[in-house]
Design an enzyme around this catalytic site. Sequence first.
Site, mmCIF file in Angstrom:
data_model
loop_
_atom_site.group_PDB
_atom_site.id
_atom_site.type_symbol
_atom_site.label_atom_id
_atom_site.label_comp_id
_atom_site.label_asym_id
_atom_site.label_seq_id
_atom_site.Cartn_x
_atom_site.Cartn_y
_atom_site.Cartn_z
ATOM 1 N N ASP A 10 -8.739 12.501 32.260
ATOM 2 C CA ASP A 10 -8.186 13.240 32.839
ATOM 3 C C ASP A 10 -8.248 14.772 33.149
ATOM 4 O O ASP A 10 -7.834 15.517 32.319
ATOM 5 C CB ASP A 10 -6.473 13.204 32.595
ATOM 6 C CG ASP A 10 -6.328 13.615 31.175
ATOM 7 O OD1 ASP A 10 -5.060 13.989 30.895
ATOM 8 O OD2 ASP A 10 -7.131 13.669 30.401
ATOM 9 N N ASP A 15 -11.931 16.700 28.334
ATOM 10 C CA ASP A 15 -12.461 15.534 28.773
ATOM 11 C C ASP A 15 -13.978 16.021 29.259
ATOM 12 O O ASP A 15 -14.813 14.743 29.311
ATOM 13 C CB ASP A 15 -11.426 15.438 30.090
ATOM 14 C CG ASP A 15 -10.279 14.995 29.825
ATOM 15 O OD1 ASP A 15 -9.422 15.754 29.370
ATOM 16 O OD2 ASP A 15 -9.933 13.773 29.509
ATOM 17 N N ASN A 39 -3.644 15.714 32.478
ATOM 18 C CA ASN A 39 -3.705 16.929 32.334
ATOM 19 C C ASN A 39 -3.434 17.715 33.785
ATOM 20 O O ASN A 39 -2.760 18.874 33.821
ATOM 21 C CB ASN A 39 -5.025 17.393 31.937
ATOM 22 C CG ASN A 39 -5.412 17.147 30.584
ATOM 23 O OD1 ASN A 39 -4.307 17.382 29.752
ATOM 24 N ND2 ASN A 39 -6.512 16.879 30.193
ATOM 25 N N THR A 124 -9.631 9.059 27.633
ATOM 26 C CA THR A 124 -9.249 10.439 26.991
ATOM 27 C C THR A 124 -8.012 11.055 27.739
ATOM 28 O O THR A 124 -7.932 12.287 27.683
ATOM 29 C CB THR A 124 -10.266 11.188 27.017
ATOM 30 O OG1 THR A 124 -10.779 11.214 28.391
ATOM 31 C CG2 THR A 124 -11.670 10.639 26.169
ATOM 32 N N PHE A 165 0.550 14.342 23.756
ATOM 33 C CA PHE A 165 0.499 14.262 25.260
ATOM 34 C C PHE A 165 0.209 13.048 25.858
ATOM 35 O O PHE A 165 0.971 12.622 26.689
ATOM 36 C CB PHE A 165 -0.229 15.484 25.669
ATOM 37 C CG PHE A 165 -0.129 15.332 27.477
ATOM 38 C CD1 PHE A 165 -1.298 15.132 27.994
ATOM 39 C CD2 PHE A 165 1.014 16.003 28.002
ATOM 40 C CE1 PHE A 165 -1.340 15.203 29.399
ATOM 41 C CE2 PHE A 165 1.077 15.955 29.349
ATOM 42 C CZ PHE A 165 -0.171 15.744 30.166
ATOM 43 N N ASN A 166 -1.020 12.432 25.710
ATOM 44 C CA ASN A 166 -1.473 11.318 26.312
ATOM 45 C C ASN A 166 -0.496 9.922 26.123
ATOM 46 O O ASN A 166 -0.267 9.440 27.096
ATOM 47 C CB ASN A 166 -2.690 10.786 25.988
ATOM 48 C CG ASN A 166 -3.888 11.551 26.404
ATOM 49 O OD1 ASN A 166 -3.761 12.642 27.317
ATOM 50 N ND2 ASN A 166 -4.852 12.070 25.689
ATOM 51 N N HIS A 239 -10.609 17.586 21.238
ATOM 52 C CA HIS A 239 -9.983 16.151 21.078
ATOM 53 C C HIS A 239 -11.002 15.099 21.524
ATOM 54 O O HIS A 239 -11.369 14.574 20.871
ATOM 55 C CB HIS A 239 -8.652 15.878 21.676
ATOM 56 C CG HIS A 239 -7.743 16.952 21.623
ATOM 57 N ND1 HIS A 239 -7.420 18.129 22.701
ATOM 58 C CD2 HIS A 239 -6.590 17.254 20.773
ATOM 59 C CE1 HIS A 239 -6.516 18.845 22.279
ATOM 60 N NE2 HIS A 239 -5.923 18.462 21.119
ATOM 61 N N ASP A 240 -11.177 14.934 22.899
ATOM 62 C CA ASP A 240 -11.682 13.860 23.769
ATOM 63 C C ASP A 240 -12.895 13.475 23.319
ATOM 64 O O ASP A 240 -13.180 12.218 22.983
ATOM 65 C CB ASP A 240 -11.526 14.130 25.140
ATOM 66 C CG ASP A 240 -10.298 14.171 25.732
ATOM 67 O OD1 ASP A 240 -9.817 14.886 26.680
ATOM 68 O OD2 ASP A 240 -9.205 13.869 24.766
#
Length: 310
Positions: A10, A15, A39, A124, A165-166, A239-240
Amino acid sequence: MPTPIILDCDPGHDDVFAIWLAAAHPAIDLRAITAVAGNGHIADTTRNALVACTVAGITDVPVARGAERPLVQELSIADWIHGANALGGPELPEPEIALDDREALALMRDVVAGSTQPVTIVATGPLTNVALFVGRHPDLLPRIARVIWMGGSTGRGNVAAYAEFNAWTDPEAIQIVLDSGVPFTMVGLNIAHQALITADVRSRVAAAGTRMGAFGAALLEYFCAAYEKAEGMAEGPLHDPITVAMIADPAVATIVRTRLDIELTGTETRGATCVDLLGVLGRQANAEVALDLDVDRFWNLIEGAVRALD
Ligand code: RIB
Ligand code: CA
């Protein structure tokens, strides 16, 4: 033999670096990119996936549009971090890559069914597309090597006290994927917050001296400013790409096999990923969870990807 993967994402600043690492690393065969709402709205995350490919000169990977909303709750985009268009900061070029004619689930089906090797699904963003895929194609599950997902946390959340969030966006999707029995790896905030974007990291990306290096540095600058404002973290967590790095170079992170459950009904805890690291519940282990990051190894992979493409 490179690992065939589908990257469901996203985009989203982090990402983009996952896309770039997946396309650049020789141990990975990036077969497809699918966009999901998270996102940003699906039109934005889809365009941003095309932009990420355009900037990096990735022209041979099909990109498809996926789910425009989570399975149950309304979509609530992460604009306070990623901006209204989900890729705030640099001016976005017109995509030079055409969107694939197929929707995401059809592209995922064709890639998984057509592969001579089991395919790894790297996710992700919210797991909406992946949940829809496993539900629609149960016959293809044996051809999925694993799902490795950036989301959740062994500790606190970032969009709610205990929800990342995800996971928070589509917890039902996580339950569906866990119930499918496909091997599942969670890469949560607990490890993602070890991948902090320092000034040195930003200068290493910019020092590539290319269009991609400049674009990447602008993304990191915007992302860190957003984290400073939102969480008081001037060095935002990238993060991703940890998910992709774990495929490219498994020694980059430690993992543990454990029990993962997702909270679907808690008034204050919906979306919490409940990781029973101590095994106190006596339930059967159902997931791998990433714990510790080799930070230098990780950033070397990121810098290498930025320098390898463009
Ligand atoms: O909570 C972090 C996750 O949510 C990352 O995947 C980021 O891109 C957003 O999707
Ligand atoms: Ca994401």
